[in-house]
Each structure stands twice: as structure tokens, then as C-alpha cells.
Design an enzyme around this catalytic site. Structure first.
Site, PDB file in Angstrom:
ATOM      1  N   LYS A  34       1.124  -1.354  -0.001  1.00  0.00           N
ATOM      2  CA  LYS A  34      -0.148  -0.002  -0.016  1.00  0.00           C
ATOM      3  C   LYS A  34       0.850   1.252   0.138  1.00  0.00           C
ATOM      4  O   LYS A  34       0.642   2.187  -1.073  1.00  0.00           O
ATOM      5  CB  LYS A  34      -0.921  -0.150   1.156  1.00  0.00           C
ATOM      6  CG  LYS A  34      -1.740   1.310   1.435  1.00  0.00           C
ATOM      7  CD  LYS A  34      -2.620   1.136   2.706  1.00  0.00           C
ATOM      8  CE  LYS A  34      -3.679   0.089   2.594  1.00  0.00           C
ATOM      9  NZ  LYS A  34      -4.644   0.235   3.717  1.00  0.00           N
ATOM     10  N   GLU A  76      10.325  -5.430   4.077  1.00  0.00           N
ATOM     11  CA  GLU A  76      10.425  -6.479   3.092  1.00  0.00           C
ATOM     12  C   GLU A  76      10.305  -6.497   1.940  1.00  0.00           C
ATOM     13  O   GLU A  76      11.043  -6.925   0.986  1.00  0.00           O
ATOM     14  CB  GLU A  76       9.595  -7.684   4.171  1.00  0.00           C
ATOM     15  CG  GLU A  76      10.022  -7.823   5.481  1.00  0.00           C
ATOM     16  CD  GLU A  76       9.162  -7.171   6.296  1.00  0.00           C
ATOM     17  OE1 GLU A  76       9.421  -7.353   7.656  1.00  0.00           O
ATOM     18  OE2 GLU A  76       8.471  -5.958   5.974  1.00  0.00           O
ATOM     19  N   GLY A  78      -5.277  -4.753   5.293  1.00  0.00           N
ATOM     20  CA  GLY A  78      -4.502  -5.866   4.566  1.00  0.00           C
ATOM     21  C   GLY A  78      -4.862  -7.015   4.630  1.00  0.00           C
ATOM     22  O   GLY A  78      -4.935  -7.875   3.796  1.00  0.00           O
ATOM     23  N   ARG A  79      -5.095  -7.483   5.958  1.00  0.00           N
ATOM     24  CA  ARG A  79      -5.711  -8.697   6.089  1.00  0.00           C
ATOM     25  C   ARG A  79      -6.750  -9.147   5.539  1.00  0.00           C
ATOM     26  O   ARG A  79      -7.382 -10.447   5.469  1.00  0.00           O
ATOM     27  CB  ARG A  79      -5.521  -9.024   7.607  1.00  0.00           C
ATOM     28  CG  ARG A  79      -6.380  -8.131   8.424  1.00  0.00           C
ATOM     29  CD  ARG A  79      -5.972  -8.579  10.016  1.00  0.00           C
ATOM     30  NE  ARG A  79      -6.618  -7.597  10.993  1.00  0.00           N
ATOM     31  CZ  ARG A  79      -6.083  -6.391  11.080  1.00  0.00           C
ATOM     32  NH1 ARG A  79      -5.016  -6.053  10.805  1.00  0.00           N
ATOM     33  NH2 ARG A  79      -6.643  -5.981  12.083  1.00  0.00           N
ATOM     34  N   GLU A 106      -4.017 -10.949  14.523  1.00  0.00           N
ATOM     35  CA  GLU A 106      -3.977  -9.441  14.427  1.00  0.00           C
ATOM     36  C   GLU A 106      -5.112  -8.504  14.663  1.00  0.00           C
ATOM     37  O   GLU A 106      -4.879  -7.297  15.051  1.00  0.00           O
ATOM     38  CB  GLU A 106      -3.423  -9.178  12.867  1.00  0.00           C
ATOM     39  CG  GLU A 106      -2.723  -7.872  12.397  1.00  0.00           C
ATOM     40  CD  GLU A 106      -1.813  -7.766  11.286  1.00  0.00           C
ATOM     41  OE1 GLU A 106      -0.680  -8.275  11.158  1.00  0.00           O
ATOM     42  OE2 GLU A 106      -2.629  -7.373  10.298  1.00  0.00           O
ATOM     43  N   HIS A 128      -0.585 -37.138  13.169  1.00  0.00           N
ATOM     44  CA  HIS A 128       0.682 -37.893  13.438  1.00  0.00           C
ATOM     45  C   HIS A 128       1.609 -36.970  14.103  1.00  0.00           C
ATOM     46  O   HIS A 128       2.863 -37.213  14.288  1.00  0.00           O
ATOM     47  CB  HIS A 128       1.348 -38.310  12.305  1.00  0.00           C
ATOM     48  CG  HIS A 128       0.352 -39.575  11.453  1.00  0.00           C
ATOM     49  ND1 HIS A 128       0.593 -40.757  11.811  1.00  0.00           N
ATOM     50  CD2 HIS A 128      -0.674 -39.319  10.448  1.00  0.00           C
ATOM     51  CE1 HIS A 128      -0.481 -41.467  11.212  1.00  0.00           C
ATOM     52  NE2 HIS A 128      -1.175 -40.447  10.462  1.00  0.00           N
ATOM     53  N   LYS A 148       8.068  -2.227  13.210  1.00  0.00           N
ATOM     54  CA  LYS A 148       8.692  -1.734  12.107  1.00  0.00           C
ATOM     55  C   LYS A 148       9.498  -0.482  12.386  1.00  0.00           C
ATOM     56  O   LYS A 148      10.512  -0.499  11.972  1.00  0.00           O
ATOM     57  CB  LYS A 148       7.341  -1.029  11.135  1.00  0.00           C
ATOM     58  CG  LYS A 148       6.420  -2.265  10.482  1.00  0.00           C
ATOM     59  CD  LYS A 148       5.438  -1.731   9.737  1.00  0.00           C
ATOM     60  CE  LYS A 148       4.410  -2.843   8.973  1.00  0.00           C
ATOM     61  NZ  LYS A 148       3.476  -2.240   8.275  1.00  0.00           N
TER      62      LYS A 148
END
Length: 537
Positions: A200, A206, A261-262, A347, A378, A506
């Protein structure tokens, strides 16, 4: 909202819980048709919540709590575009991203325009009209993003693998660890690779570092700077920064501050989905989500899937001390579903104050975890069955086979149902002793081994049956959990749409990076300073 009425209502629920002994076996013995009563269905998803430690009275008290929490008005505020994200003074209109029919609002018109832009772009890439700097068609797409700009599209692309175009491969890069990017592009031809930079702000650490490295890789392969636009498009609201990077203005897809964002995979963040599966499949994904939106908006709470799931989760979090929820999709292609849900849920609900900035007098979000079945059986299912903590579980089963190996699908469904049944039934000490005696063990061996084989049972779970793992039903499933998380936030009176804890990391990350290239501040804590010196030695 004042937290006191909510606390009082929670105390009433706690009293209800403490006044009786809860046994799933007894509940089913008292009502063999319990599964028909404690179930609901919508948009191709069937919810069986009968294997939960609740009675009809419990459900009524939980439904009454929605009045105390003013849930109905909160849902109306969400869907109408009110600034329900009160700390950032924004609406949360992810539902507008999947509207159907003619646009009715300014937001829907913006979404409609973006869909046209996306469809035109996807058709250019699929037809071969879009070419790289050597005139070759694009055969690889690499999405560079992180968090909501990565988890959703990545998960959906993996879930819808049968819809993938045969002559186009879609890849994902998120981690700032250079190995993520270098391993992904190692075998790709630069002149046939297109990067989608999803950020955005176009400044996410990153994403920007990976994009800069990808840019250099394309240039090193012989691409002129004037041709970079053939290999990079962006999903961003920062048009200037994207253009400075070398992306043409017409190839920058919009993001809006009224979508978190999510919650953004339904926007141009979903461009990799449309590229991988085609725009028709992407449109079906939106339709499925819209069908669940309609159900959430219109269904009575007693039959409302997101509301019921939120209330059940709330019941265990507040009254049973359950600090985590296991999500167990019995579908290999849904392997990344728990990871997507972790961000969505944790979040959103990892908060410690109310919407009015008052300290929460009750627990907030839970730890969400899980993996695809039957692999989890398992490994960590042992903890579910015999651990000391009661961990509720959501089982997700797909009704129709997801591959041509239909017999294996029957075994997969058998594994799913047997695990939820085992959590319910367990194995008593008497049963364990009887089994050991029947197998020829001595009296001493039976006495020593039987306690180890006891499985408490009485562990709650939901089972969701999805008709088919296709774009429509996947969209419905994802929207179901989105609305469940929102509802849970309303029950707690918190804002599920901000994430200030993420922002702090951040800021501090930038300061640490500055210290790597300069001097360590004297006012730092001793541990961080010591670790940095150790890493730089």
C-alpha cells in the site's frame, strides 16, 4: 460502550457454566438428534456444532449476550461504511470489494473500475500480448508482498491449483531473508518473468528490499531501464513511489485505506489469483464471499454461521479458559489456510483495551494454530487428545473429492470424522483395562499401562462441511471466518481493524538497522546491544 455490562454478562455465563457438570456423552444420550438441532447451513457450508459443551440454555444466554454487545447495530455499521475503525477514523469495507450487480456507491464504483483494469491486464498476459524486454510472452509471475499482501493470495492460489493456467506459473516471495527471493528466481528466465509488487505504501521494508533486488536481477539479465515497466506492476496507493521505481502509471492498481491488509485478497491484491486461475475463477471467488456476506447480514443470529462460531469461541475463551483454537482443514490444498487465519484472527483480536481505550477486564484473542489433516494426526493431535489443556477445534471437510483418487478421499473423510469422534468419546480407565486384559497382559501390566492409555474425551469441536473446494465455496469459507473474527471483536468491544503492535516492530526494526551501519545508542537495553555486538563481531 461501557465494559461493565459486558463483564456482568460474562459473569452470568460463567455462573451458568459452573453450576453444572458438562458431558458431551450425556448431552448426546439425552438427545440422539442433537446434531440436527445444533447445526446451520449457508452458502454451500454446513456447520455441525453439536460436539460442543453447550445446552439450549447456553445458546440462549450467548444469543442474549449479542444484545448486550449491540452486535446487530455493529454489523449494520460495518456494512454501511461507517468509520467502524475508530482509531484510524476509517470504514472497513472489505465487503464492498465483492459486491455483485451494478455499483451503488462511490466505493463500489471504484471497485468496479479496478476490476475492469485487472481483467484487461490478465487478458493481456494470458493472450501473450504482454511481453518482456526480449519480446517473449510472460510465463512466470512472482508476487512480492508480505502479510495481507501475501498470505491471502498465496493460500487461495494453492487451494485452487486445478484452475491454474498450464502455461503460466505464479510464485510468491515475502521474507526479507534473501534466500526467499533468490531460491524463487534461481530457475526462472528473467525475460519471461513479471513481478507484482504489492504494498500500500510502497515502503514496506521486506517488500521494498525484495523488489529492489528483483529489479537489479532483471537489469542484470539485459533489460534496459526503459523496459522495466514490462516486468513490474504494482498494487499500491503510493503512485509516485511506484513510478519512481520504474512502474508505468497505467500498471499501478489501487489500494484504499478503507480496506485493511488482512482483508484485501478480494481487491487488486488478488491479482495473482486472477493471473493464476483466470478472471472467471476470481469472479466466482468474489461471488462466494458475497453469498456469505448476504447470509451474515440477513440471517437470524440463531442460524447465522459467523455469529454462532464467534459465540462458541467466545464461550470457551471467557468461561473455560481456552487460550487457543486448533483449525484443522482436511484438504491438502488448504494447507496454508491456518496461516492465513492466524493473521486474520490474531492481528485483529490481539488487543488489550476496549474501543473507548479502557483496559479490558476479560481475555481478548486466542492463539490460532493448526495444519492440514491427516498430517496433524501424526504430530500435534496427541496434545488435543491427552494434553492437560482443553483446546477447541474446527474441523473443515470437503464433501467432494479434490483429486481423481476418490477412494483416498473417503479415507480422508474417515480420518476427519473419527478424530472429532475421538475427541468427544475418549477412552475411560475401565475401557483401557479391558482392552489390555483382552490382549493377554498380566494384572501388573494392566495396572501399569492402563492410565497411559486413558483419553479424557469431552473435548469440543465444530465440523464444517464444504460442498466443494472450488472458487465459489472457498470464497464463502474465507468470508465466514472474516465475519466470525469481526463478530468476536464486537463481543469484546474492541477494534479488530487496527494493528499498532505491528507498527512498533517496524519502527524499531529501522532503528536496529541504523545501528548495524552506525553506532549502538547508549540508551538501549543491555540484551539488544549485546546481541547486536555479537552478530557484528
Amino acid at each position: 460502550m461501557d465494559a461493565l455490562p459486558l463483564s456482568a454478562a460474562i459473569a452470568k455465563l460463567q455462573q451458568h457454566k459452573d453450576q453444572q457438570t458438562w458431558s458431551l456423552r450425556d448431552l448426546f444420550a439425552a438427545n440422539p438428534d442433537r446434531a440436527q438441532v445444533f447445526s446451520a447451513e449457508a452458502a454451500g457450508i454446513y456447520l455441525d456444532y453439536s460436539k460442543n459443551l453447550l445446552s439450549t440454555e447456553t445458546l440462549q444466554q450467548l444469543l442474549s449476550y449479542t444484545d448486550t454487545a449491540e452486535l446487530k447495530s455493529s454489523i449494520q455499521a460495518l456494512l454501511s461504511g461507517s468509520p467502524i475503525n475508530n482509531t484510524e477514523h476509517r470504514p472497513a469495507l472489505h465487503t464492498a470489494l465483492r459486491f455483485q450487480g451494478a455499483p451503488q456507491t462511490e466505493h463500489e464504483q471504484a471497485v468496479a473500475d479496478c476490476r475492469v483494469q485487472m481483467q484487461n491486464f490478465v487478458e493481456q498476459v494470458h493472450s501473450g500480448a504482454w511481453t518482456g524486454f526480449n519480446g517473449k510472452r510472460i510465463r512466470h509471475v512472482v508476487n512480492i508482498g508480505i502479510g495481507g499482501s501475501d498470505l491471502g493470495p498465496r493460500m487461495v492460489c494453492e487451494a485452487l491449483r486445478p484452475w491454474h493456467k498450464q502455461d503460466l506459473s505464479v510464485h510468491f516471495v515475502a521474507n526479507i531473508d534473501g534466500a526467499d527471493l533468490s531460491d524463487t528466481i534461481a530457475s526462472l528466465p528473467a525475460d519471461e518473468t513479471l513481478f507484482v509488487v504489492a504494498s500500500k505504501s510502497f515502503s514496506t521494508l521486506e517488500t521494498r528490499q525484495n523488489a529492489l533486488s528483483a529489479r537489479q536481477w532483471v537489469l542484470d539479465a539485459g533489460c534496459a531501464e526503459s523496459d522495466l515497466a514490462k516486468h513490474f506492476v504494482a498494487v499500491s496507493s503510493n503512485i509516485v513511489a511506484a513510478q519512481d521505481f520504474g512502474i508505468a502509471a497505467q500498471n499501478i492498481f489501487p489500494m484504499w485505506d478503507w480496506v485493511g491488509g488482512r482483508y484485501s485478497l478480494w481487491s487488486a491484491i488478488g491479482l495473482p489469483i486472477a493471473l493464476a486461475c483466470g478472471f472467471d475463477a476470481y469472479s466466482e471467488l468474489l461471488k462466494g464471499a458475497n453469498a456469505m456476506d448476504t447470509h451474515f447480514a440477513e440471517a437470524d443470529f440463531a442460524q447465522n454461521l459467523p455469529v454462532l462460531m464467534a459465540l462458541i469461541h467466545f464461550w470457551y475463551r471467557q468461561c473455560w479458559g481456552a487460550g487457543s483454537l486448533a483449525v484443522l482443514p482436511y484438504a491438502q490444498r488448504l494447507a496454508k489456510f491456518p496461516a492465513w487465519l492466524q493473521q486474520l484472527d490474531m492481528e485483529s483480536l490481539g488487543k488489550s483495551v476496549t474501543r473507548d481505550a479502557q483496559p479490558l477486564p476479560y481475555p481478548s484473542g486466542s492463539v490460532i494454530w493448526g495444519a492440514e489433516g491427516s498430517n496433524g494426526q501424526h504430530s500435534f493431535h496427541q496434545l488435543l487428545h491427552q494434553g492437560t489443556d482443553m483446546i477447541p477445534a474446527d474441523f473443515v471437510a470437503i464433501k467432494q473429492p479434490t483429486s481423481e483418487l476418490a477412494e483416498q478421499h473417503q479415507w480422508l473423510l474417515a480420518c476427519c470424522l473419527s478424530q472429532s469422534q475421538a475427541l468427544l468419546k475418549g477412552k475411560s480407565l475401565a475401557q483401557a483395562r479391558k482392552e489390555l486384559e483382552a490382549s493377554g497382559h498380566t494384572h501388573k501390566e494392566v495396572h501399569q499401562l492402563a492410565p497411559h492409555k486413558v483419553i479424557p474425551g469431552n473435548r469440543p469441536s465444530n465440523t464444517l462441511i464444504v460442498d466443494k473446494l472450488d472458487p465459489f465455496h472457498l470464497g464463502s469459507l474465507l468470508a465466514l471466518y472474516e465475519h466470525k473474527v469481526f463478530t468476536f471483536g464486537c463481543l469484546l468491544d474492541i477494534n479488530p481493524f487496527d494493528q499498532w503492535g505491528v507498527e512498533l516492530g517496524k519502527v524499531l526494526g529501522n532503528a536496529v538497522h541504523d545501528a548495524i551501519e552506525g553506532e549502538i545508542p547508549e540508551d538501549w537495553d543491555g540484551s539488544t546491544a549485546h546481541l547486536l555486538k555479537l552478530l557484528l563481531k
